[in-house]
Design an enzyme around this catalytic site. Structure first.
Site, PDB file in Angstrom:
ATOM      1  N   LYS A  53       2.510   9.487  -1.489  1.00 57.79           N
ATOM      2  CA  LYS A  53       1.165   8.910  -1.359  1.00 57.79           C
ATOM      3  C   LYS A  53       0.639   9.322   0.014  1.00 57.79           C
ATOM      4  O   LYS A  53       1.102   8.833   1.038  1.00 57.79           O
ATOM      5  CB  LYS A  53       1.213   7.389  -1.498  1.00 57.79           C
TER       6      LYS A  53
ATOM      7  N   ASP B 230     -20.126  12.805  23.821  1.00 63.39           N
ATOM      8  CA  ASP B 230     -18.692  13.103  23.830  1.00 63.39           C
ATOM      9  C   ASP B 230     -18.053  12.728  25.160  1.00 63.39           C
ATOM     10  O   ASP B 230     -16.916  12.253  25.202  1.00 63.39           O
ATOM     11  CB  ASP B 230     -18.443  14.594  23.553  1.00 63.39           C
TER      12      ASP B 230
ATOM     13  N   CYS C 175      -8.978 -31.451   6.204  1.00 63.76           N
ATOM     14  CA  CYS C 175      -9.612 -30.143   6.383  1.00 63.76           C
ATOM     15  C   CYS C 175     -10.339 -30.130   7.734  1.00 63.76           C
ATOM     16  O   CYS C 175     -10.574 -31.189   8.324  1.00 63.76           O
ATOM     17  CB  CYS C 175     -10.603 -29.925   5.243  1.00 63.76           C
TER      18      CYS C 175
HETATM   19  S1  IVH Z   1      -3.123   8.604  -7.929  1.00 64.33           S
HETATM   20  C1  IVH Z   1      -5.875   5.060  -8.711  1.00 64.33           C
HETATM   21  N1  IVH Z   1      -1.730  10.021  -6.297  1.00 64.33           N
HETATM   22  O1  IVH Z   1      -4.189   6.408  -2.942  1.00 64.33           O
HETATM   23  C2  IVH Z   1      -5.993   6.361  -9.295  1.00 64.33           C
HETATM   24  N2  IVH Z   1      -3.370   8.598  -5.350  1.00 64.33           N
HETATM   25  O2  IVH Z   1      -4.512   3.513  -3.644  1.00 64.33           O
HETATM   26  C3  IVH Z   1      -4.790   7.175  -9.183  1.00 64.33           C
HETATM   27  N3  IVH Z   1      -3.504   8.691  -2.928  1.00 64.33           N
HETATM   28  O3  IVH Z   1      -7.522   6.386  -3.952  1.00 64.33           O
HETATM   29  C4  IVH Z   1      -4.477   7.551  -7.815  1.00 64.33           C
HETATM   30  N4  IVH Z   1      -1.926  10.180  -2.621  1.00 64.33           N
HETATM   31  O4  IVH Z   1      -6.808   8.223  -2.421  1.00 64.33           O
HETATM   32  C5  IVH Z   1      -2.706   9.114  -6.402  1.00 64.33           C
HETATM   33  N5  IVH Z   1      -0.378  11.361  -5.001  1.00 64.33           N
HETATM   34  C6  IVH Z   1      -1.360  10.479  -5.085  1.00 64.33           C
HETATM   35  C7  IVH Z   1      -2.033   9.958  -3.960  1.00 64.33           C
HETATM   36  C8  IVH Z   1      -3.033   9.007  -4.136  1.00 64.33           C
HETATM   37  C9  IVH Z   1      -2.813   9.416  -2.030  1.00 64.33           C
HETATM   38  C10 IVH Z   1      -4.559   7.714  -2.599  1.00 64.33           C
HETATM   39  C11 IVH Z   1      -5.831   7.984  -3.359  1.00 64.33           C
HETATM   40  C12 IVH Z   1      -6.171   6.718  -4.066  1.00 64.33           C
HETATM   41  C13 IVH Z   1      -5.337   5.722  -3.349  1.00 64.33           C
HETATM   42  C14 IVH Z   1      -4.974   4.611  -4.301  1.00 64.33           C
END
Ligand code: IVH
Length: 678
Positions: free
Chosen positions: A120, A40, A404
């Site tokens: 998200k 650390d 190329c």
């Molecule tokens: S729905 C793909 N909802 O985003 C299956 N994902 O790019 C449906 N994430 O792996 C995912 N917030 O880790 C969903 N409200 C949310 C989310 C979310 C973050 C992340 C999740 C997923 C990634 C997809």
């Protein structure tokens, strides 16, 4: 006399090297050579130096080295259902396309579909498995198919329920969630990590759960994996229920209908973004009704029923130092701007893609120009525009090379369908161009192909430079004596590499076809081809000129495989280097027959074709139903067809007559509906 700055850089480099070694001893070899507190101390010294002298940030991304080194510590476990990713939307147009696509797929012409919108969360995804209400497994996403068992670390998160008490809890309940560190908590530990996301990842991957417990992790549950019996009927109700059962859900989620509401919500949350105590990088819009979600299903990597509408990317101004050429695995010649290093959204950027010659001309991008660049998510930064007012006589037009890097002439292809000339120049030498060959190797070891852990892009570059590897079959005959003496390679890491290579030798036919990198044959097409050939023995008939001709004619019948693809397959097998390399690769692999996912489905082993539109569903949905039930959809009429399915709206009479002549069974729309409901 050595300048002070040089001395600091030298000292920093030494410390970084030392840390790298200790990371390996600790994470990979599992035999630390210094105590935790010494480790650390070293880590903090590096980060302090980096914070103090900004020029050190360009020295090797110290922060990414700290705490995020993947370990081989955790047991790999197959997910009950794959953890997919999301497709992205960047503007109103993309969102309109998303709405149009789902409406078309579901054949709901003008009706707006109810969506559920959630932030998200920019964290680390995990999945929690409850059996009869008690938390039994906790996995990281891993590669989406296999995750890592991080249950003990997840259990340290207080708000994750360890047991559920409610009469309605399904026997099997899998909850998908995003783990994060709040911005406030991150401030307390920020010297150790590049950003909150890295910190959450680092913490979750601690081999000692007590270490994880020291860093305050939080989470939001957003979805489900396997649930038996299914007790939810829409996303909003699902979240409400699991919240009642004790899971944390995001309070900014909301039902949304139509494009205007989508835009408003996007603006509203984007404005709120900086006030939230967690990082978000967009909004996820999901079809609310779970029945509709089920009908929409998935493409190979992402669900059709959801999309991530990203917030606008971070931008920065810098200057072009040089323009270089990169050659991709398909021979595409991409110009890349080498720019004066600049921080964009917390990451130091020194390269930006210029896409192609037309793009350079359209934006009038010149050497030494001052430019605006943008970095969105993990994609390579792009040049948005040039500030012509800052142009000096230093600036020079870039002469796009017609050759190329390997010296061969390049071509701009003309599309078979649109007859338009491609904007991208390509080298057509395939494996005979050493720049393409190296990229092809990177493709072959990637997750979606042979999936060899520990043999990433950087290692391929290193092994290539050392002439340890030139073509795919070399992977299986590596000179480990030589590798043993390279920096960063110990007995344990070599052992792990050997294991990963040996594991990769058993591969499914579709992945094999994808991995050999035939142009225009992506993951989806590789599956279609694997379904057609069934075994590697049948696939190898493509090597023989006579059988190849017949096969190519048959391939055109497959829905999804057109003239572009068949021509590309033909060209691939006409090239002697390709066939030699592919043959050598096959000798090193054990290629499994393609198993139709749903061998006992309603259409198992049947070939169908459609004509005319249905009232109840779109052609895409009908096609997905056939494929999910073990059948194949052909694009042309032939003796091989089992059924011609005739929709009521404008079927082609010629096709029906021809089918009758060939004695092919005809299914009318009402029979089709009966079959589906049976
Ligand atoms: S729905 C793909 N909802 O985003 C299956 N994902 O790019 C449906 N994430 O792996 C995912 N917030 O880790 C969903 N409200 C949310 C989310 C979310 C973050 C992340 C999740 C997923 C990634 C997809």
């Amino acid at each position: 006399m050595i300048k002070k700055k040089d001395r600091i850089i030298e000292d920093f480099r030494n410390k970084l090297r030392e840390l790298k070694d200790h990371n390996k001893y600790y994470f990979k070899d599992d035999s630390p050579k210094i105590s935790d507190s010494e480790y650390d101390k070293l880590k903090n010294e590096i980060l302090k130096l980096e914070n103090k002298y900004s020029y050190l940030r360009l020295e090797g991304l110290a922060s990414s080295l700290v705490g995020s080194t993947p370990s081989n510590k955790f047991k790999k476990v197959k997910h009950l259902k794959p953890m997919l990713s999301l497709s992205n939307a960047f503007d109103k147009n993309d969102m309109n396309d998303f709405l149009k696509k789902i409406r078309n797929f579901l054949n709901l012409k003008d009706n707006d579909i109810e969506l559920f919108c959630e932030p998200k969360i920019d964290g680390i995804s995990a999945t929690l498995i409850y059996e009869n209400g008690s938390l039994k497994k906790g996995l990281s996403r891993g590669d989406g198919v296999f995750g890592e068992d991080i249950l003990e670390n997840l259990k340290t998160i207080k708000k994750i329920p360890k047991s559920l008490k409610d009469s309605e809890i399904p026997e099997l309940l899998e909850i998908r969630c995003e783990i994060y560190i709040s911005k406030k908590d991150f401030l307390k530990i920020k010297e150790n990590f590049a950003n909150p996301r890295n910190a959450a990842g680092g913490s979750l991957r601690q081999k000692n759960p007590e270490e994880t417990a020291k860093i305050p992790l939080k989470y939001f549950a957003y979805g489900f994996g396997s649930v038996k019996p299914m007790v939810f009927s829409n996303q909003s109700e699902f979240l409400k229920k699991i919240n009642k059962w004790g899971f944390e859900i995001n309070p900014l989620s909301k039902k949304i209908i139509g494009l205007e509401e989508i835009e408003n919500q996007h603006k509203k949350i984007d404005n709120l973004r900086s006030t939230l105590d967690y990082d978000i990088d967009g909004l996820v819009f999901k079809v609310n009704d779970l029945n509709l979600q089920k009908r929409l299903g998935n493409t190979s990597n992402s669900p059709r029923w959801a999309v991530a509408y990203k917030f606008s990317a971070e931008k920065a101004i810098t200057k072009i130092k040089d323009i270089i050429i990169q050659v991709g695995r398909t021979g595409a010649i991409t110009p890349v701007a080498k720019v004066e290093p600049v921080t964009v959204g917390g990451v130091v950027v020194s390269n930006a893609t210029l896409h192609n010659e037309d793009e350079i001309n359209r934006k009038d991008i010149r050497l030494r120009d001052t430019i605006l660049i943008q970095r969105a998510g993990d994609v390579i930064p792009q040049v948005i525009s040039v500030d012509a007012s800052k142009r000096t006589n230093e600036s020079k037009k870039f002469k796009f090379p017609v050759k190329c890097l390997c010296g061969s002439p390049t071509v701009k292809e003309v599309s078979k369908s649109t007859k338009k000339e491609d904007a991208v120049r390509r080298c057509t030498k395939g494996y005979d161009c050493k720049f393409i060959a190296r990229e092809k190797l990177k493709h072959i070891v990637s997750k979606e192909a042979l999936n060899i852990d520990g043999l990433g892009k950087k290692v391929i570059d290193q092994f290539w430079e050392l002439k340890l590897i030139r073509e795919p079959s070399d992977i299986f005959n590596l000179n480990y004596e030589k590798i043993k003496n390279l920096e960063g390679w110990g007995e344990l890491s070599i052992d792990n590499l050997k294991k990963a290579i040996s594991k990769s030798q058993s591969i499914n036919l579709d992945k094999f076809i994808f991995s050999i990198g035939i142009r225009h044959i992506g993951q989806e097409n590789a599956k279609i081809l694997a379904g057609f050939f069934g075994s590697i023995k049948a696939f190898c008939k493509l090597f023989d000129e006579k059988t190849r001709k017949k096969l190519l004619i048959n391939l055109i019948d497959l829905d999804g495989i057109g003239e572009t693809q068949t021509l590309s397959i033909r060209n691939f097998f006409l090239n002697k280097t390709n066939t030699r390399i592919t043959n050598n690769l096959i000798k090193n692999l054990k290629i499994q027959n393609y198993i139709v996912q749903n061998a006992d489905g309603k259409f198992s082993n049947k070939k169908l074709m459609f004509t005319g539109g249905f009232k109840s569903m779109s052609r895409s949905e009908a096609k997905a139903i056939v494929e999910n039930n073990g059948g194949k959809v052909l694009g042309a009429l032939s003796k091989k067809l089992d059924f011609l399915v005739v929709g009521e709206s404008k079927p082609t009479k010629r096709k029906i007559d021809q089918a009758k002549k060939l004695n092919i069974k005809i299914i009318l729309e009402k029979d089709w509906n009966n079959i589906l409901n049976s």
